[in-house]
Design a protein around this motif. Sequence first.
Motif, mmCIF file in Angstrom:
data_model
loop_
_atom_site.group_PDB
_atom_site.id
_atom_site.type_symbol
_atom_site.label_atom_id
_atom_site.label_comp_id
_atom_site.label_asym_id
_atom_site.label_seq_id
_atom_site.Cartn_x
_atom_site.Cartn_y
_atom_site.Cartn_z
ATOM 1 N N ALA A 6 30.126 42.116 33.092
ATOM 2 C CA ALA A 6 30.237 42.462 34.502
ATOM 3 C C ALA A 6 29.489 41.449 35.357
ATOM 4 C CB ALA A 6 29.692 43.860 34.737
ATOM 5 N N ALA A 7 30.180 40.916 36.362
ATOM 6 C CA ALA A 7 29.546 40.035 37.339
ATOM 7 C C ALA A 7 29.106 40.825 38.562
ATOM 8 C CB ALA A 7 30.502 38.920 37.756
ATOM 9 N N LEU A 8 29.869 41.850 38.920
ATOM 10 C CA LEU A 8 29.580 42.661 40.102
ATOM 11 C C LEU A 8 30.000 44.095 39.836
ATOM 12 C CD1 LEU A 8 28.914 42.954 43.209
ATOM 13 C CD2 LEU A 8 31.367 42.515 43.591
ATOM 14 N N THR A 9 29.132 45.029 40.181
ATOM 15 C CA THR A 9 29.456 46.443 40.098
ATOM 16 C C THR A 9 29.021 47.125 41.390
ATOM 17 O OG1 THR A 9 29.090 46.440 37.701
ATOM 18 C CG2 THR A 9 29.181 48.577 38.788
ATOM 19 N N LEU A 10 29.943 47.835 42.007
ATOM 20 C CA LEU A 10 29.652 48.638 43.188
ATOM 21 C C LEU A 10 29.820 50.108 42.816
ATOM 22 C CD1 LEU A 10 31.651 46.655 45.917
ATOM 23 C CD2 LEU A 10 29.270 46.333 45.219
ATOM 24 N N GLU A 11 28.842 50.931 43.160
ATOM 25 C CA GLU A 11 28.886 52.356 42.857
ATOM 26 C C GLU A 11 28.627 53.155 44.121
ATOM 27 O OE1 GLU A 11 29.768 53.810 40.219
ATOM 28 O OE2 GLU A 11 29.537 52.402 38.566
ATOM 29 N N GLY A 12 29.650 53.849 44.599
ATOM 30 C CA GLY A 12 29.496 54.737 45.743
ATOM 31 C C GLY A 12 28.975 54.061 46.993
ATOM 32 N N LEU A 30 33.783 49.880 41.831
ATOM 33 C CA LEU A 30 34.459 48.607 41.588
ATOM 34 C C LEU A 30 33.639 47.826 40.581
ATOM 35 C CD1 LEU A 30 36.657 46.471 42.269
ATOM 36 C CD2 LEU A 30 35.084 45.583 44.016
ATOM 37 N N ALA A 31 34.283 47.384 39.512
ATOM 38 C CA ALA A 31 33.640 46.542 38.504
ATOM 39 C C ALA A 31 34.449 45.260 38.374
ATOM 40 C CB ALA A 31 33.565 47.262 37.159
ATOM 41 N N VAL A 32 33.790 44.126 38.566
ATOM 42 C CA VAL A 32 34.429 42.811 38.494
ATOM 43 C C VAL A 32 33.799 42.042 37.344
ATOM 44 C CG1 VAL A 32 34.988 40.696 39.734
ATOM 45 C CG2 VAL A 32 34.741 42.853 40.993
ATOM 46 N N ARG A 33 34.632 41.542 36.445
ATOM 47 C CA ARG A 33 34.130 40.833 35.273
ATOM 48 C C ARG A 33 34.048 39.340 35.529
ATOM 49 N NH1 ARG A 33 37.818 42.516 30.400
ATOM 50 N NH2 ARG A 33 36.354 41.125 29.319
ATOM 51 N N ARG A 34 33.190 38.678 34.781
ATOM 52 C CA ARG A 34 33.067 37.225 34.887
ATOM 53 C C ARG A 34 34.414 36.583 34.541
ATOM 54 N NH1 ARG A 34 27.656 35.542 35.260
ATOM 55 N NH2 ARG A 34 28.246 33.427 34.657
ATOM 56 N N GLY A 35 34.787 35.588 35.311
ATOM 57 C CA GLY A 35 36.066 34.926 35.110
ATOM 58 C C GLY A 35 37.227 35.591 35.818
ATOM 59 N N GLU A 36 36.996 36.709 36.496
ATOM 60 C CA GLU A 36 38.071 37.445 37.172
ATOM 61 C C GLU A 36 38.179 37.017 38.628
ATOM 62 O OE1 GLU A 36 39.750 42.015 37.382
ATOM 63 O OE2 GLU A 36 37.583 41.709 37.171
ATOM 64 N N VAL A 37 39.416 37.070 39.151
ATOM 65 C CA VAL A 37 39.678 36.767 40.553
ATOM 66 C C VAL A 37 40.194 38.026 41.228
ATOM 67 C CG1 VAL A 37 40.954 35.341 42.187
ATOM 68 C CG2 VAL A 37 40.236 34.372 39.989
ATOM 69 N N ILE A 38 39.485 38.485 42.251
ATOM 70 C CA ILE A 38 39.869 39.677 43.001
ATOM 71 C C ILE A 38 40.274 39.241 44.405
ATOM 72 C CG2 ILE A 38 39.098 41.878 43.963
ATOM 73 C CD1 ILE A 38 39.278 42.002 40.992
ATOM 74 N N GLY A 39 41.500 39.558 44.805
ATOM 75 C CA GLY A 39 41.973 39.258 46.150
ATOM 76 C C GLY A 39 41.773 40.451 47.070
ATOM 77 N N LEU A 40 41.464 40.165 48.321
ATOM 78 C CA LEU A 40 41.276 41.191 49.343
ATOM 79 C C LEU A 40 42.354 40.998 50.399
ATOM 80 C CD1 LEU A 40 37.388 40.911 49.795
ATOM 81 C CD2 LEU A 40 38.665 42.230 48.085
ATOM 82 N N ALA A 41 43.276 41.955 50.488
ATOM 83 C CA ALA A 41 44.424 41.839 51.379
ATOM 84 C C ALA A 41 44.287 42.815 52.536
ATOM 85 C CB ALA A 41 45.722 42.113 50.610
ATOM 86 N N VAL A 51 25.208 45.890 42.192
ATOM 87 C CA VAL A 51 24.626 45.308 40.989
ATOM 88 C C VAL A 51 25.337 43.985 40.704
ATOM 89 C CG1 VAL A 51 24.143 45.622 38.527
ATOM 90 C CG2 VAL A 51 24.105 47.602 40.076
ATOM 91 N N VAL A 52 24.565 42.910 40.568
ATOM 92 C CA VAL A 52 25.110 41.586 40.271
ATOM 93 C C VAL A 52 24.574 41.140 38.922
ATOM 94 C CG1 VAL A 52 25.252 39.167 40.962
ATOM 95 C CG2 VAL A 52 25.305 40.976 42.704
ATOM 96 N N GLY A 53 25.477 40.993 37.956
ATOM 97 C CA GLY A 53 25.079 40.516 36.638
ATOM 98 C C GLY A 53 24.015 41.362 35.969
ATOM 99 N N GLY A 54 24.022 42.651 36.211
ATOM 100 C CA GLY A 54 23.045 43.547 35.605
ATOM 101 C C GLY A 54 21.793 43.760 36.440
ATOM 102 N N ALA A 55 21.595 42.991 37.517
ATOM 103 C CA ALA A 55 20.428 43.145 38.385
ATOM 104 C C ALA A 55 20.787 44.010 39.583
ATOM 105 C CB ALA A 55 19.929 41.784 38.851
#
Length: 305
Positions: A45-51, A66-77, A103-107
């Motif tokens: 996980a590169a980024l995790t948003l909770e509530g 929202l959980a975004v993994r390293r190497g992933e591309v998320i588009g915002l439309a 949370v970014v990279g576990g921090a």
Amino acid sequence: MPAGADRLVALMFGEALAPRERSPEEGGGAPLAPLERLPGPSGGAALTLEGVAFGDHRLDVRIAHLAVRRGEVIGLAGLEGSGQRLLLRACAGLLRARRGRVVVGGADLTGRPYPAFLRAGVGYLPADRRREGLIAGLSIEEHVALRAPRPGFFLRPREIRRAAERAIEALRIRGRPDTPVERLSGGNQQRTQLALLPAGLALLLLEQPTRGLDLASARWVWEQLLARCRAGAALLFASSDLDELMRYSDRILVFSGGRVSPPVRVADLTLDRLGRMIGGELDGAAPPSAPGAPAPPPAPAGSDR
């Protein structure tokens, strides 16, 4: 009479629900071959948003998970001003979430200032290169000096100039170290912004990364961004270009009228469906809330894939 999806998206974005024409050197109207990239997210996980809930004086946005993994591309439309910029700024530490966890990279960086996000490997490129991304009146070399690490009190001018020359060569910037950034073209200003990003980023956030660029420059920018993804960075980008969103994203979040859709895999989307979602046909999106209203308790965390 209500406008159809084709007409609605054409009014909002100035183009119909079809890939725009491309120059002859890019295929003369044939679909552009995708740039080389990884088969899919390949890291933790590169980024995790909770509530999370965040907003400004006119808009409140809520994202349950929202959980975004390293190497992933998320588009915002979505139509500009629908919350995409607020999300990017919240993930960069420039806008504090009103509730929830970031949370970014576990921090856990919830409530932390912008420098803490920088130290965690978060990079942010705003849409307005001249006003927010770069400083008018300063040269490329002076921008490099501002971003240079400072082991001591004094900067070494020769080292800074050599670093600027290396950046100009590596990013193919059409300028000299002493060129003021406002004299650069839009494409070269974007190249300068990319040159100023540190190596080894965990999360890269971008607003309109190719706006105002010609096709060749836009493709070159994406070559650099996807190289970052192959190196392990996750990427979130907002764009009003539907073709760009569909071409480069793994998943897309759609913002419409204060609501945010769950992330949708691009493999499950068409341009027509994306246009209808931008027009308000969002499945599973939380209803909008009034600015300043308390956010409801977050839904149980679960997979959003």
